[in-house]
Design a protein around this motif. Structure first.
Motif, PDB file in Angstrom:
ATOM      1  N   VAL A 199      -4.791   2.412   6.332  1.00 53.68           N
ATOM      2  CA  VAL A 199      -5.464   1.135   6.554  1.00 53.68           C
ATOM      3  C   VAL A 199      -6.684   1.333   7.453  1.00 53.68           C
ATOM      4  N   ALA A 200      -6.550   2.143   8.497  1.00 50.50           N
ATOM      5  CA  ALA A 200      -7.672   2.374   9.408  1.00 50.50           C
ATOM      6  C   ALA A 200      -8.853   3.010   8.676  1.00 50.50           C
ATOM      7  N   GLU A 201      -8.580   3.980   7.790  1.00 53.49           N
ATOM      8  CA  GLU A 201      -9.670   4.622   7.051  1.00 53.49           C
ATOM      9  C   GLU A 201     -10.270   3.676   6.017  1.00 53.49           C
ATOM     10  N   LEU A 202      -9.455   2.842   5.392  1.00 55.39           N
ATOM     11  CA  LEU A 202      -9.993   1.861   4.450  1.00 55.39           C
ATOM     12  C   LEU A 202     -10.884   0.849   5.169  1.00 55.39           C
ATOM     13  N   VAL A 203     -10.496   0.471   6.367  1.00 52.82           N
ATOM     14  CA  VAL A 203     -11.332  -0.437   7.162  1.00 52.82           C
ATOM     15  C   VAL A 203     -12.682   0.217   7.452  1.00 52.82           C
ATOM     16  N   ALA A 204     -12.650   1.509   7.820  1.00 55.19           N
ATOM     17  CA  ALA A 204     -13.909   2.219   8.087  1.00 55.19           C
ATOM     18  C   ALA A 204     -14.748   2.352   6.822  1.00 55.19           C
ATOM     19  N   ALA A 205     -14.087   2.626   5.691  1.00 57.06           N
ATOM     20  CA  ALA A 205     -14.829   2.772   4.434  1.00 57.06           C
ATOM     21  C   ALA A 205     -15.440   1.454   3.970  1.00 57.06           C
ATOM     22  N   ASN A 206     -14.795   0.345   4.307  1.00 60.73           N
ATOM     23  CA  ASN A 206     -15.271  -0.975   3.869  1.00 60.73           C
ATOM     24  C   ASN A 206     -16.150  -1.660   4.909  1.00 60.73           C
ATOM     25  N   ALA A 207     -16.575  -0.934   5.926  1.00 60.71           N
ATOM     26  CA  ALA A 207     -17.333  -1.551   7.016  1.00 60.71           C
ATOM     27  C   ALA A 207     -18.637  -2.168   6.534  1.00 60.71           C
ATOM     28  N   THR A 265     -12.478  -6.392   6.697  1.00 57.32           N
ATOM     29  CA  THR A 265     -11.390  -6.131   5.753  1.00 57.32           C
ATOM     30  C   THR A 265     -10.180  -6.987   6.108  1.00 57.32           C
ATOM     31  N   ARG A 266      -9.702  -7.751   5.135  1.00 62.54           N
ATOM     32  CA  ARG A 266      -8.486  -8.552   5.327  1.00 62.54           C
ATOM     33  C   ARG A 266      -7.274  -7.739   4.862  1.00 62.54           C
ATOM     34  N   VAL A 267      -6.276  -7.647   5.725  1.00 62.09           N
ATOM     35  CA  VAL A 267      -5.042  -6.943   5.391  1.00 62.09           C
ATOM     36  C   VAL A 267      -3.963  -7.980   5.119  1.00 62.09           C
ATOM     37  N   ILE A 268      -3.434  -7.974   3.891  1.00 57.52           N
ATOM     38  CA  ILE A 268      -2.468  -8.979   3.453  1.00 57.52           C
ATOM     39  C   ILE A 268      -1.152  -8.275   3.167  1.00 57.52           C
ATOM     40  N   CYS A 269      -0.084  -8.702   3.824  1.00 58.46           N
ATOM     41  CA  CYS A 269       1.227  -8.080   3.647  1.00 58.46           C
ATOM     42  C   CYS A 269       2.137  -8.969   2.810  1.00 58.46           C
ATOM     43  N   ARG A 270       2.878  -8.361   1.923  1.00 62.50           N
ATOM     44  CA  ARG A 270       3.865  -9.050   1.099  1.00 62.50           C
ATOM     45  C   ARG A 270       5.161  -8.254   1.104  1.00 62.50           C
ATOM     46  N   SER A 271       6.284  -8.972   1.061  1.00 59.54           N
ATOM     47  CA  SER A 271       7.602  -8.349   1.110  1.00 59.54           C
ATOM     48  C   SER A 271       8.192  -8.260  -0.288  1.00 59.54           C
ATOM     49  N   GLY A 272       8.867  -7.154  -0.555  1.00 61.02           N
ATOM     50  CA  GLY A 272       9.533  -6.987  -1.837  1.00 61.02           C
ATOM     51  C   GLY A 272       9.727  -5.518  -2.161  1.00 61.02           C
ATOM     52  N   ALA A 273      10.624  -5.251  -3.095  1.00 56.43           N
ATOM     53  CA  ALA A 273      10.926  -3.884  -3.499  1.00 56.43           C
ATOM     54  C   ALA A 273       9.813  -3.345  -4.397  1.00 56.43           C
ATOM     55  N   THR A 274       9.240  -2.229  -4.032  1.00 55.12           N
ATOM     56  CA  THR A 274       8.147  -1.646  -4.823  1.00 55.12           C
ATOM     57  C   THR A 274       8.642  -1.046  -6.131  1.00 55.12           C
ATOM     58  N   THR A 275       9.945  -0.879  -6.280  1.00 60.03           N
ATOM     59  CA  THR A 275      10.494  -0.305  -7.505  1.00 60.03           C
ATOM     60  C   THR A 275      10.881  -1.377  -8.519  1.00 60.03           C
ATOM     61  N   ASP A 276      10.610  -2.635  -8.217  1.00 58.07           N
ATOM     62  CA  ASP A 276      10.947  -3.739  -9.111  1.00 58.07           C
ATOM     63  C   ASP A 276       9.684  -4.229  -9.814  1.00 58.07           C
ATOM     64  N   PRO A 277       9.585  -4.044 -11.143  1.00 55.12           N
ATOM     65  CA  PRO A 277       8.378  -4.499 -11.855  1.00 55.12           C
ATOM     66  C   PRO A 277       8.110  -5.990 -11.715  1.00 55.12           C
ATOM     67  N   ALA A 278       9.154  -6.790 -11.490  1.00 54.49           N
ATOM     68  CA  ALA A 278       8.965  -8.229 -11.351  1.00 54.49           C
ATOM     69  C   ALA A 278       8.368  -8.601  -9.998  1.00 54.49           C
ATOM     70  N   LEU A 295      -5.455  10.813   4.775  1.00 57.98           N
ATOM     71  CA  LEU A 295      -6.908  10.910   4.639  1.00 57.98           C
ATOM     72  C   LEU A 295      -7.286  11.330   3.218  1.00 57.98           C
ATOM     73  N   LEU A 296      -6.558  12.286   2.658  1.00 54.74           N
ATOM     74  CA  LEU A 296      -6.850  12.725   1.293  1.00 54.74           C
ATOM     75  C   LEU A 296      -6.649  11.586   0.297  1.00 54.74           C
ATOM     76  N   MET A 297      -5.556  10.852   0.442  1.00 49.46           N
ATOM     77  CA  MET A 297      -5.278   9.750  -0.475  1.00 49.46           C
ATOM     78  C   MET A 297      -6.361   8.682  -0.382  1.00 49.46           C
ATOM     79  N   THR A 298      -6.815   8.393   0.827  1.00 47.97           N
ATOM     80  CA  THR A 298      -7.843   7.365   1.004  1.00 47.97           C
ATOM     81  C   THR A 298      -9.165   7.804   0.397  1.00 47.97           C
ATOM     82  N   GLN A 299      -9.526   9.073   0.580  1.00 56.07           N
ATOM     83  CA  GLN A 299     -10.771   9.579   0.003  1.00 56.07           C
ATOM     84  C   GLN A 299     -10.745   9.463  -1.525  1.00 56.07           C
ATOM     85  N   ILE A 300      -9.629   9.841  -2.144  1.00 57.70           N
ATOM     86  CA  ILE A 300      -9.530   9.765  -3.606  1.00 57.70           C
ATOM     87  C   ILE A 300      -9.500   8.315  -4.071  1.00 57.70           C
ATOM     88  N   ALA A 301      -8.854   7.443  -3.290  1.00 54.60           N
ATOM     89  CA  ALA A 301      -8.809   6.032  -3.659  1.00 54.60           C
ATOM     90  C   ALA A 301     -10.202   5.415  -3.664  1.00 54.60           C
TER      91      ALA A 301
END
Length: 631
Positions: A142-150, A182-195, A533-539
């Motif tokens: 999140v910190a690197e995404l904030v810097a990238a979206n500055a 950058t707005r950080v929005i959190c949502r609750s739920g199982a990431t393995t559930d397609p619904a 850091l690697l994941m953020t750069q590729i994203a």
């Protein structure tokens, strides 16, 4: 035995509880009876106490009825019995309708507020970044995404995890702080559930990052999340999917689950390779830290249309404030540090290191080169090395395997761990054994001073300190505690020897790095932060995946720190363009340098990435040039 409560209030509460279980009709009846018992006598008192009330009984009874009707919203109309009955019926219908309407509105608002509080509402964003999963990796990502979206006015990051929304909001606010635009929005739920996945709208996101929750089942959770993502939203070429698995044996399954446009990082492979590279090139971890975060200059891919038809060697000196490191061919192949005589095609892109994607502008004039300062250094004959590995974990066999590919025959490695030697030899044999490297295993506790005292640590060319999990499958938070204790002993050995030790340290938590009792600018590999850091750069730029694949692969080009005296004359002011030209003649791409005199001064510790080619610099003994090259 406890004495049973039998007072009047206890009996009254007990009767009330029994009344509540009889259902809605009984509750309505009792509520009506209670209202009448209170309202009717009170109305009688009001009428009889009113000096202006009628004197006759019939008039006062009518006044009582009107008071009761107004209080209970029944109208209190008087007249023929049919008229009164109909007025009461209409009043009851209106009362029921209004009560039901208010109840429905209240229930809907409560449900909406509850959904918002629990993080179950749908995020309606486009071109945002989605994080699936919760771990310590969330905060650096999140910190690197904030810097990238500055430089963006409206950017959003949506986090979905099986955690309480208020907890996630609080943790991000604590660890990340101000998120700027950058707005950080959190949502609750199982990431393995397609619904559940549509809550963060992955179908309209520009990038989806799948984070491992850690633990023995972390990799399987990542694979299942990738499968759920594929089931929830159709695959799209313009959406980047980035994930990371710890163990190499799960990498193939994760790649298949991610699909043709997904990118899956193998954490253990990357960390092991970087540990080996840094152990043989002190300061390399600082270079990667500068390149991978968004605070300074980093990798970008820019069109090479203006340089089409010219050679790659000419492109190296075409920019004054941008360093060129490679090519991405029109077909998608990435080549770092290609031969200088390679021609650049019209559809090719340059791999550059610059401040931003719009700062890679060719210079009007080629920066001057001092030919007299260029040194034609001959090849250095590699020597056998004595290496020390303190600790053992699941990555250690990969480290030994990588070392065997780098070192000269006759080199030796001593391993000290709490694990027994037979188990360690079996683990090394499982990854292919060693050909060049002679490995010796020692049983001992690296957190004890006497263990280190018996090793003659200063006699080794390099020391690698990794998290010692004692043979367990997963390293816990206590492994960093053991690492810190070992670093204290190594610091004492260093002071007793009167010279610096070449130590590369692996840690699992970046916060513990600040507690490490080592000199400023020491080499640290924090696996969680590195992968984040690697994941953020590729994203942010999917095409960089090919660049990092080559940098962290066993073959191809990688980053090296080499003596500056092999490129230019020491003690002489030269432009960095001269260094670039000297490196070009060795088929290398110079991207920066490190000054030994500033190694203990933060935050850069002497590392200069992408310096201005027109600015002079004077190199001395111990200074290094940072190049992208083979070998």
């Amino acid at each position: 035995m406890a004495r049973r409560a039998s007072g009047p209030w206890s009996r009254l509460r007990y009767r009330f509880d029994n009344l509540m279980v009889h259902g809605t009709p009984v509750l309505i009846g009792w509520l009506t009876l209670v209202c009448l018992v209170i309202v009717v006598p009170a109305s009688v008192v009001l009428v009889w106490a009113d000096r202006g009330a009628p004197s006759g009984f019939s008039g006062r009874a009518t006044a009582v009825w009107q008071s009761v009707g107004r209080t209970l919203r029944l109208g209190g109309e008087v007249g023929p019995p049919v008229y009164v009955a109909m007025s009461v019926l209409l009043a009851l219908v209106a009362l029921l309708f209004v009560s039901a309407l208010v109840s429905l509105i209240t229930t809907g608002l409560n449900e909406r507020l509850l959904a918002l509080r629990l993080g179950r509402s749908v995020v309606l964003e486009e071109r945002h970044t989605v994080l699936l999963g919760w771990s310590d990796q969330v905060f650096p990502v999140v910190a690197e995404l904030v810097a990238a979206n500055a430089n963006q006015r409206r950017a959003a990051v949506a986090v979905l995890a099986d955690e309480d929304k208020a907890h996630m909001d609080g943790e991000i606010a604590t660890h990340v702080g101000d998120t700027g635009t950058t707005r950080v929005i959190c949502r609750s739920g199982a990431t393995t559930d397609p619904a559940v996945l549509p809550r963060v709208s992955p179908g309209t996101a520009k990038a989806v990052l799948v984070l491992s929750p850690g633990g023995p089942d972390g990799d399987r959770h990542v694979v299942k999340t990738l499968l759920a993502l594929d089931a929830a939203v159709p695959r799209a070429e313009d959406r980047v999917v980035v994930a990371a698995v710890r163990e190499p044996r799960h990498h193939t399954a994760a790649v298949l689950a991610a699909g043709p446009h997904g990118h899956v990082l193998s954490i253990d492979d990357i960390v092991a390779r970087l540990l080996v590279q840094t152990s043989r090139q002190p300061g390399l971890s600082l270079v990667y830290r500068e390149l991978l975060d968004f605070a300074g200059d980093e990798f970008y891919l820019v069109p090479a249309a203006g340089l089409a038809g010219r050679t790659f060697g000419e492109a190296l000196s075409a920019f004054a404030t941008t360093s060129v490191a490679g090519l991405v061919r029109a077909g998608g192949d990435t080549v770092l540090s290609p031969p200088p005589d390679v021609r650049i095609g019209a559809g090719d892109r340059l791999v550059v290191i610059t401040e931003d994607d719009d700062t890679a502008v060719p210079a009007d004039t080629v920066p001057p080169v001092d030919e007299d300062a260029i040194v034609a250094a001959g090849p250095r004959a590699p020597a056998a090395e004595r290496l020390l590995l303190l600790g053992w974990n699941r990555r250690a066999p990969l480290i030994v395997e990588q070392l065997d590919q780098y070192v000269r025959p006759g080199s030796s490695l001593d391993v000290v761990s709490l694990s027994d030697a037979a188990t360690l030899r079996s683990a090394v044999s499982a990854v292919g054994g060693c050909v060049r490297l002679l490995v010796t295993f020692h049983h001992g506790d690296i957190t004890e001073r006497r263990t280190l005292s018996g090793l003659d640590v200063p006699s080794y060319d390099s020391v690698m300190l990794i998290a010692d999990d004692g043979g367990s499958a997963q390293a816990g938070p206590e492994t960093d505690d053991r690492t810190l204790v070992t670093l204290l002993h190594l610091r004492a050995v260093e002071e007793a020897a009167g010279r610096e030790l070449s130590v590369i340290t692996e840690m699992t938590d970046d916060r513990n790095r600040l507690l490490a009792p080592v000199r400023q600018g020491a080499d640290f590999i924090v696996s969680g932060r590195l992968i984040s850091l690697l994941m953020t750069q590729i994203a942010e730029n999917r095409h960089l995946a090919g660049v990092f694949d080559e940098l962290f692969s066993a073959t191809g080009s990688s980053i090296h720190l080499r003596p500056a005296a092999d490129y230019v004359l020491p003690g002489r002011d030269v432009s960095f363009a001269t260094v670039v030209e000297s490196a070009r003649r060795r088929q290398e791409c110079a991207i920066g340098y490190r000054l030994r005199a500033e190694a203990a001064t933060g935050p850069s510790h002497g590392v200069r990435i992408n310096p201005d080619k027109r600015v002079p610099v004077r190199f001395g003994t111990g200074d290094a040039v940072i190049v992208v090259a083979e070998g």
